[in-house]
Design a protein around this motif. Structure first.
Motif, mmCIF file in Angstrom:
data_model
loop_
_atom_site.group_PDB
_atom_site.id
_atom_site.type_symbol
_atom_site.label_atom_id
_atom_site.label_comp_id
_atom_site.label_asym_id
_atom_site.label_seq_id
_atom_site.Cartn_x
_atom_site.Cartn_y
_atom_site.Cartn_z
ATOM 1 N N ALA A 123 19.342 34.796 30.765
ATOM 2 C CA ALA A 123 19.396 36.196 31.208
ATOM 3 C C ALA A 123 19.979 37.067 30.089
ATOM 4 N N TRP B 239 13.245 35.928 30.558
ATOM 5 C CA TRP B 239 13.252 35.991 32.029
ATOM 6 C C TRP B 239 12.471 34.861 32.679
ATOM 7 N N ALA C 270 15.032 38.102 38.136
ATOM 8 C CA ALA C 270 14.223 37.640 37.001
ATOM 9 C C ALA C 270 12.739 37.896 37.280
ATOM 10 N N GLN D 62 11.894 41.405 36.515
ATOM 11 C CA GLN D 62 11.710 41.634 35.074
ATOM 12 C C GLN D 62 10.345 41.138 34.605
#
Length: 281
Positions: free
Chosen positions: A204, A209, A236, A239
């Motif tokens: 992270a 990701w 995640a 993202q």
């Protein structure tokens, strides 16, 4: 049986109780995500060779602390396993195949090497999920010997343990009872979860990701009730523009943790996606 190590299946792990969860094979399973060609037999045989090299010496020694001193001398002095002080957050320090290859690791992976070799020699070495740095412990007489695998297996006295714990307890010095609780033996699941949390944090931080999502996903395979991993996987996914996955994970997180400190922030993330925010029941 030596030489026939098989790795468990991810989907079987949640069902296993802590005693049945195999530490080394599961740690290698975690590593195989990143190193798909990893051959578990190679590392099983390597650990066995470390243990076999020590066996005749260790068997002639009467006391646990002297037995483990012989193990530490071989692993840390002769073979050169050591803490990666230069690149502490290198993800390779959490992948056991790389720790065996490079002889470098972080506290938790070095503890695993030390524990695995010690246990094959009949030495009951346990991990300790100490705040900050992972440690190991060995029963002696009426107490225990606590050691720091990141620093060559150095023994730590009570004062140093109190001092190390204090910075993680808001400056409070732990009394005997609190310290004893902190020094409880960590079950295999807790050790593996901590390893995966470390990996999630590293990835992270690097904005990798896909790997961050994978680390959180693997944690949920070990312990499906870990809501922080559910949130981490959802964030995640967000993202990665995997909106369905993000909506599912973050929505479920809010259903279970409507009063959490970060609930409002997670709710705003969902609203930004244009998702319905789950009502609290």
């Amino acid at each position: 049986m030596q030489g026939h190590m098989t790795l468990p299946a991810w989907d079987s792990l949640a069902e296993l109780d802590d005693e049945a969860l195999p530490l080394l094979p599961t740690a290698l399973l975690i590593a195989r995500d990143e190193y798909p060609d990893l051959d578990p037999q190679v590392y099983d045989a390597l650990v066995q060779s470390h243990a076999d090299h020590l066996r005749s010496e260790v068997d002639t020694i009467a006391h646990w602390p002297l037995k483990i001193a012989a193990v530490n001398r071989h692993l840390f002095d002769e073979l050169g396993y050591g803490g990666d002080h230069g690149e502490y957050y290198d993800p390779r320090n959490s992948y056991l195949n790389q720790v065996f290859e490079r002889r470098l690791g972080n506290p938790i992976s070095l503890a695993m090497v030390q524990m695995e070799v010690a246990r094959r020699l009949g030495i009951p070495l346990d991990g300790v999920s100490f705040p900050g740095h992972f440690l190991v412990r060995l029963p002696v007489d009426d107490g225990m010997l606590v050691m720091d695998p990141f620093n060559g297996g150095r023994p730590l006295d009570v004062e140093e343990l109190r001092e190390r714990a204090r910075s993680h307890l808001g400056g409070e010095t732990p009394d005997d009872q609190v310290l004893a609780q902190i020094l409880d033996a960590a079950p295999a699941r807790a050790i593996l979860m901590r390893m995966l949390r470390n990996l999630h944090g590293v990835y992270a931080e690097r904005s990798e990701w896909d790997r961050a999502a994978r680390s959180a996903d693997r944690l949920l395979k070990l312990a499906p009730e870990q809501d922080d991993a559910l949130r981490d996987r959802g964030l995640a996914y967000l993202q990665l523009d995997y909106e369905a996955g993000a909506r599912h994970d973050l929505g479920l997180y809010l259903q279970r943790n409507g009063q959490a400190n970060d609930a409002q922030w997670v709710r705003e993330k969902l609203i930004e996606m244009g998702g319905r925010v789950p009502r609290l029941h």
